[in-house]
Scaffold this active site. Structure first.
Site, PDB file in Angstrom:
ATOM      1  CG  ASP A   8     -19.580  79.821   9.273  1.00 22.34           C
ATOM      2  OD1 ASP A   8     -18.502  79.444   8.887  1.00 22.34           O
ATOM      3  OD2 ASP A   8     -20.637  79.427   9.073  1.00 22.34           O
ATOM      4  CG  ASN A  22      -8.540  64.665   9.474  1.00 24.39           C
ATOM      5  OD1 ASN A  22      -7.949  64.320   8.385  1.00 24.39           O
ATOM      6  ND2 ASN A  22      -9.632  64.549   9.838  1.00 24.39           N
ATOM      7  CG  ASP A  32     -11.822  69.145   7.505  1.00 23.06           C
ATOM      8  OD1 ASP A  32     -10.956  69.648   6.867  1.00 23.06           O
ATOM      9  OD2 ASP A  32     -12.238  68.072   7.202  1.00 23.06           O
ATOM     10  N   GLY A 122     -10.338  73.002  19.044  1.00 22.44           N
ATOM     11  CA  GLY A 122     -11.689  72.360  19.114  1.00 22.44           C
ATOM     12  C   GLY A 122     -11.441  70.747  19.489  1.00 22.44           C
TER      13      GLY A 122
HETATM   14  P1  ADP Z   1      -9.110  70.987  15.652  1.00 23.95           P
HETATM   15  O1  ADP Z   1      -9.375  69.539  15.485  1.00 23.95           O
HETATM   16  O2  ADP Z   1      -7.883  71.673  15.107  1.00 23.95           O
HETATM   17  O3  ADP Z   1      -9.205  71.102  17.373  1.00 23.95           O
HETATM   18  P2  ADP Z   1     -11.775  71.856  15.250  1.00 23.95           P
HETATM   19  O4  ADP Z   1     -12.506  72.202  13.874  1.00 23.95           O
HETATM   20  O5  ADP Z   1     -12.723  70.870  16.321  1.00 23.95           O
HETATM   21  O6  ADP Z   1     -10.150  71.895  14.909  1.00 23.95           O
HETATM   22  O7  ADP Z   1     -11.906  73.394  16.189  1.00 23.95           O
HETATM   23  C1  ADP Z   1     -10.970  74.337  15.835  1.00 23.95           C
HETATM   24  C2  ADP Z   1     -11.824  75.607  16.422  1.00 23.95           C
HETATM   25  O8  ADP Z   1     -12.626  76.019  15.130  1.00 23.95           O
HETATM   26  C3  ADP Z   1     -12.881  75.538  17.422  1.00 23.95           C
HETATM   27  O9  ADP Z   1     -12.605  76.881  18.292  1.00 23.95           O
HETATM   28  C4  ADP Z   1     -14.188  75.547  16.677  1.00 23.95           C
HETATM   29  O10 ADP Z   1     -15.087  75.899  17.820  1.00 23.95           O
HETATM   30  C5  ADP Z   1     -13.802  76.321  15.417  1.00 23.95           C
HETATM   31  N1  ADP Z   1     -14.815  76.305  14.583  1.00 23.95           N
HETATM   32  C6  ADP Z   1     -15.818  75.201  14.098  1.00 23.95           C
HETATM   33  N2  ADP Z   1     -16.360  75.520  13.371  1.00 23.95           N
HETATM   34  C7  ADP Z   1     -16.065  76.704  12.812  1.00 23.95           C
HETATM   35  C8  ADP Z   1     -16.488  77.601  11.583  1.00 23.95           C
HETATM   36  N3  ADP Z   1     -17.300  77.527  10.757  1.00 23.95           N
HETATM   37  N4  ADP Z   1     -15.691  79.012  11.492  1.00 23.95           N
HETATM   38  C9  ADP Z   1     -14.948  79.235  12.406  1.00 23.95           C
HETATM   39  N5  ADP Z   1     -14.560  78.451  13.375  1.00 23.95           N
HETATM   40  C10 ADP Z   1     -14.964  77.246  13.666  1.00 23.95           C
END
Ligand code: ADP
Length: 167
Positions: A8, A22, A32, A122
């Site tokens: 994380d 975003n 985010d 993500g």
């Molecule tokens: P985007 O909108 O750029 O796709 P996301 O946040 O939806 O961004 O996802 C980007 C990546 O971050 C995904 O692989 C997701 O699983 C991951 N992710 C989500 N939460 C965390 C976290 N707390 N730490 C690290 N990676 C995370």
């Protein structure tokens, strides 16, 4: 140096963590949401200030900007915006720009340790293997002085990055 870990990103005690934000900078889901939840309201307050001053139309896709890290163990948060995956248009250069501009901002901050999530992989729907390939190729190409850790949220993501690193 490039390191891959499963974890994380909000727990990382590094000089800067990168947020896959975003364009609005005013909050979202995924990483985010996790960063704002763990870091507290100070981060959003700085984002609002940026929107009210230098970024009235938001942060352009591929660009990056730094804020406080609030209560996070990291010193700074670098917000960047990856492109939304579009099968009918090649947006790879924008994804590479998100990494490149984040590293430029990290350098401006004097950050010696930087942690990245898998930007665009993500909610934005980028196919994981390709997202990993672009992430690693771009970071290698920049040849930044900072130590870089990719903090990957699932085993599948970690595997995709390991395979891309080995290539
Ligand atoms: P985007 O909108 O750029 O796709 P996301 O946040 O939806 O961004 O996802 C980007 C990546 O971050 C995904 O692989 C997701 O699983 C991951 N992710 C989500 N939460 C965390 C976290 N707390 N730490 C690290 N990676 C995370």
């Amino acid at each position: 140096m490039i390191t891959l870990v499963r974890g994380d990103i909000t727990t990382m005690r590094v000089d800067a963590i990168v947020n896959a934000a975003n364009n609005s900078l005013l909050g979202g889901g995924g990483v985010d949401g996790a960063i704002h939840r763990a870091g507290g309201p100070e981060i959003l307050a700085v984002c609002r200030e940026l929107r009210a001053t230098v970024l009235p139309r938001g942060l352009p896709t591929g660009d990056a900007v730094a804020t406080t890290a609030g209560r996070l163990p990291a010193k700074h948060v670098i917000h960047t915006v990856g492109p939304i995956w579009d099968p009918s248009e090649d947006r790879s250069r924008l994804l590479a720009s998100a990494y490149r501009n984040s590293l430029r901002v990290a350098d401006e901050l004097g950050a010696a340790t930087v942690a990245f999530p898998a930007i665009s992989a993500g909610v934005y729907g980028w196919p994981m293997d390709d997202a990993a390939r672009i992430a690693l190729a771009t970071v290698r190409e920049v040849n930044a002085s900072a130590d870089i850790t990719f903090v990957l949220f699932s085993d599948a993501t970690l595997t995709a990055f390991r395979e891309a690193l080995g290539r």
